[in-house]
Scaffold this motif. Structure first.
Motif, mmCIF file in Angstrom:
data_model
loop_
_atom_site.group_PDB
_atom_site.id
_atom_site.type_symbol
_atom_site.label_atom_id
_atom_site.label_comp_id
_atom_site.label_asym_id
_atom_site.label_seq_id
_atom_site.Cartn_x
_atom_site.Cartn_y
_atom_site.Cartn_z
ATOM 1 N N VAL A 3 66.485 5.540 71.301
ATOM 2 C CA VAL A 3 65.311 5.197 71.524
ATOM 3 C C VAL A 3 64.963 3.810 70.818
ATOM 4 O O VAL A 3 64.293 3.011 71.303
ATOM 5 C CB VAL A 3 64.012 6.175 71.273
ATOM 6 C CG1 VAL A 3 62.533 5.680 71.434
ATOM 7 C CG2 VAL A 3 64.194 7.388 72.220
ATOM 8 N N ALA A 4 65.065 3.632 69.559
ATOM 9 C CA ALA A 4 64.861 2.530 68.864
ATOM 10 C C ALA A 4 65.563 1.391 69.457
ATOM 11 O O ALA A 4 65.370 0.408 69.424
ATOM 12 C CB ALA A 4 65.332 2.799 67.320
ATOM 13 N N GLY A 5 66.835 1.665 69.663
ATOM 14 C CA GLY A 5 67.621 0.732 70.404
ATOM 15 C C GLY A 5 67.193 0.120 71.561
ATOM 16 O O GLY A 5 67.029 -0.972 72.179
ATOM 17 N N SER A 6 66.520 0.933 72.449
ATOM 18 C CA SER A 6 65.918 0.797 73.578
ATOM 19 C C SER A 6 64.649 -0.190 73.477
ATOM 20 O O SER A 6 64.396 -1.161 74.080
ATOM 21 C CB SER A 6 65.422 1.816 74.491
ATOM 22 O OG SER A 6 66.715 2.597 74.868
ATOM 23 N N VAL A 7 63.837 0.113 72.507
ATOM 24 C CA VAL A 7 62.723 -0.557 72.021
ATOM 25 C C VAL A 7 63.057 -2.099 71.538
ATOM 26 O O VAL A 7 62.523 -2.977 72.114
ATOM 27 C CB VAL A 7 61.764 0.019 71.043
ATOM 28 C CG1 VAL A 7 60.952 -0.968 70.386
ATOM 29 C CG2 VAL A 7 61.338 1.263 71.376
ATOM 30 N N VAL A 8 64.288 -2.199 70.853
ATOM 31 C CA VAL A 8 64.675 -3.558 70.502
ATOM 32 C C VAL A 8 65.116 -4.335 71.616
ATOM 33 O O VAL A 8 64.905 -5.554 71.873
ATOM 34 C CB VAL A 8 65.734 -3.428 69.362
ATOM 35 C CG1 VAL A 8 66.553 -4.632 68.979
ATOM 36 C CG2 VAL A 8 65.280 -2.851 67.840
ATOM 37 N N VAL A 9 65.991 -3.618 72.507
ATOM 38 C CA VAL A 9 66.364 -4.414 73.540
ATOM 39 C C VAL A 9 65.242 -4.735 74.525
ATOM 40 O O VAL A 9 65.258 -6.155 74.656
ATOM 41 C CB VAL A 9 67.370 -3.356 74.411
ATOM 42 C CG1 VAL A 9 67.446 -3.784 76.061
ATOM 43 C CG2 VAL A 9 68.539 -3.100 73.832
ATOM 44 N N ILE A 10 64.338 -4.093 74.793
ATOM 45 C CA ILE A 10 63.040 -4.547 75.639
ATOM 46 C C ILE A 10 62.179 -5.602 74.837
ATOM 47 O O ILE A 10 61.927 -6.714 75.441
ATOM 48 C CB ILE A 10 62.340 -3.361 75.891
ATOM 49 C CG1 ILE A 10 62.765 -2.587 76.911
ATOM 50 C CG2 ILE A 10 60.922 -3.717 76.397
ATOM 51 C CD1 ILE A 10 62.199 -1.117 77.340
ATOM 52 N N ALA A 11 62.128 -5.613 73.406
ATOM 53 C CA ALA A 11 61.442 -6.387 72.939
ATOM 54 C C ALA A 11 62.069 -7.804 72.759
ATOM 55 O O ALA A 11 61.651 -8.987 72.929
ATOM 56 C CB ALA A 11 61.370 -6.109 71.393
ATOM 57 N N VAL A 12 63.286 -7.861 72.783
ATOM 58 C CA VAL A 12 64.418 -9.022 72.771
ATOM 59 C C VAL A 12 64.134 -9.733 74.120
ATOM 60 O O VAL A 12 64.251 -10.995 74.384
ATOM 61 C CB VAL A 12 65.866 -8.918 72.331
ATOM 62 C CG1 VAL A 12 66.653 -10.008 72.786
ATOM 63 C CG2 VAL A 12 65.896 -8.578 70.695
ATOM 64 N N ILE A 13 64.169 -9.038 75.178
ATOM 65 C CA ILE A 13 63.960 -9.621 76.507
ATOM 66 C C ILE A 13 62.912 -9.757 76.651
ATOM 67 O O ILE A 13 62.649 -11.153 77.424
ATOM 68 C CB ILE A 13 64.538 -8.291 77.593
ATOM 69 C CG1 ILE A 13 66.049 -7.871 77.526
ATOM 70 C CG2 ILE A 13 64.107 -8.778 79.049
ATOM 71 C CD1 ILE A 13 66.347 -6.686 78.380
ATOM 72 N N ASP A 14 61.724 -9.356 76.244
ATOM 73 C CA ASP A 14 60.333 -10.000 76.387
ATOM 74 C C ASP A 14 60.049 -11.171 75.616
ATOM 75 O O ASP A 14 59.688 -12.355 76.207
ATOM 76 C CB ASP A 14 59.389 -8.719 76.014
ATOM 77 C CG ASP A 14 58.059 -9.241 76.445
ATOM 78 O OD1 ASP A 14 57.796 -9.938 77.419
ATOM 79 O OD2 ASP A 14 57.037 -9.312 75.345
ATOM 80 N N LEU A 15 60.662 -11.302 74.297
ATOM 81 C CA LEU A 15 60.833 -12.335 73.634
ATOM 82 C C LEU A 15 61.540 -13.688 74.428
ATOM 83 O O LEU A 15 60.848 -14.801 74.251
ATOM 84 C CB LEU A 15 61.334 -12.230 72.208
ATOM 85 C CG LEU A 15 61.235 -13.365 71.350
ATOM 86 C CD1 LEU A 15 59.972 -13.829 70.946
ATOM 87 C CD2 LEU A 15 61.917 -13.010 70.007
#
Length: 93
Positions: free
Chosen positions: A75-87
């Motif tokens: 889940v933490a990895g998914s949050v990081v992936v989504i945050a990087v994509i949004d950034l």
């Protein structure tokens, strides 16, 4: 415990699948939604969806040992992936 047992206990392919699902949803939201408030709401929904995918994948292992750690890491990895994509979407758009 050997190296193969260690990799198997983490179920690396299942982690990668969960992160790939998060990446696909994150890219779709970033590309299709341009309003900042609406994008934030959709990204929160994307994190929820990737969390459900993670639970399903980790429950599918039928291995109790390390479940919480694997799920939290996924889940933490998914949050990081989504945050990087949004950034990246904010910087490009």
């Amino acid at each position: 415990m050997s190296d193969t047992d260690e990799v198997h206990s983490w179920h690396l392919p299942r982690l990668i699948i969960a992160w790939a699902v998060a990446a696909v949803i994150g890219v779709l939201v970033t590309v299709l939604e341009h309003d900042a408030e609406q994008r934030f709401a959709w990204l929160a929904l994307a994190i929820g969806a990737s969390t459900l995918v993670t639970f399903g994948l980790q429950l599918g292992t039928a291995q109790r040992e390390g479940f919480i750690t694997r799920t939290a890491f996924s889940v933490a990895g998914s949050v990081v992936v989504i945050a990087v994509i949004d950034l990246i979407g904010l910087l490009v758009g």
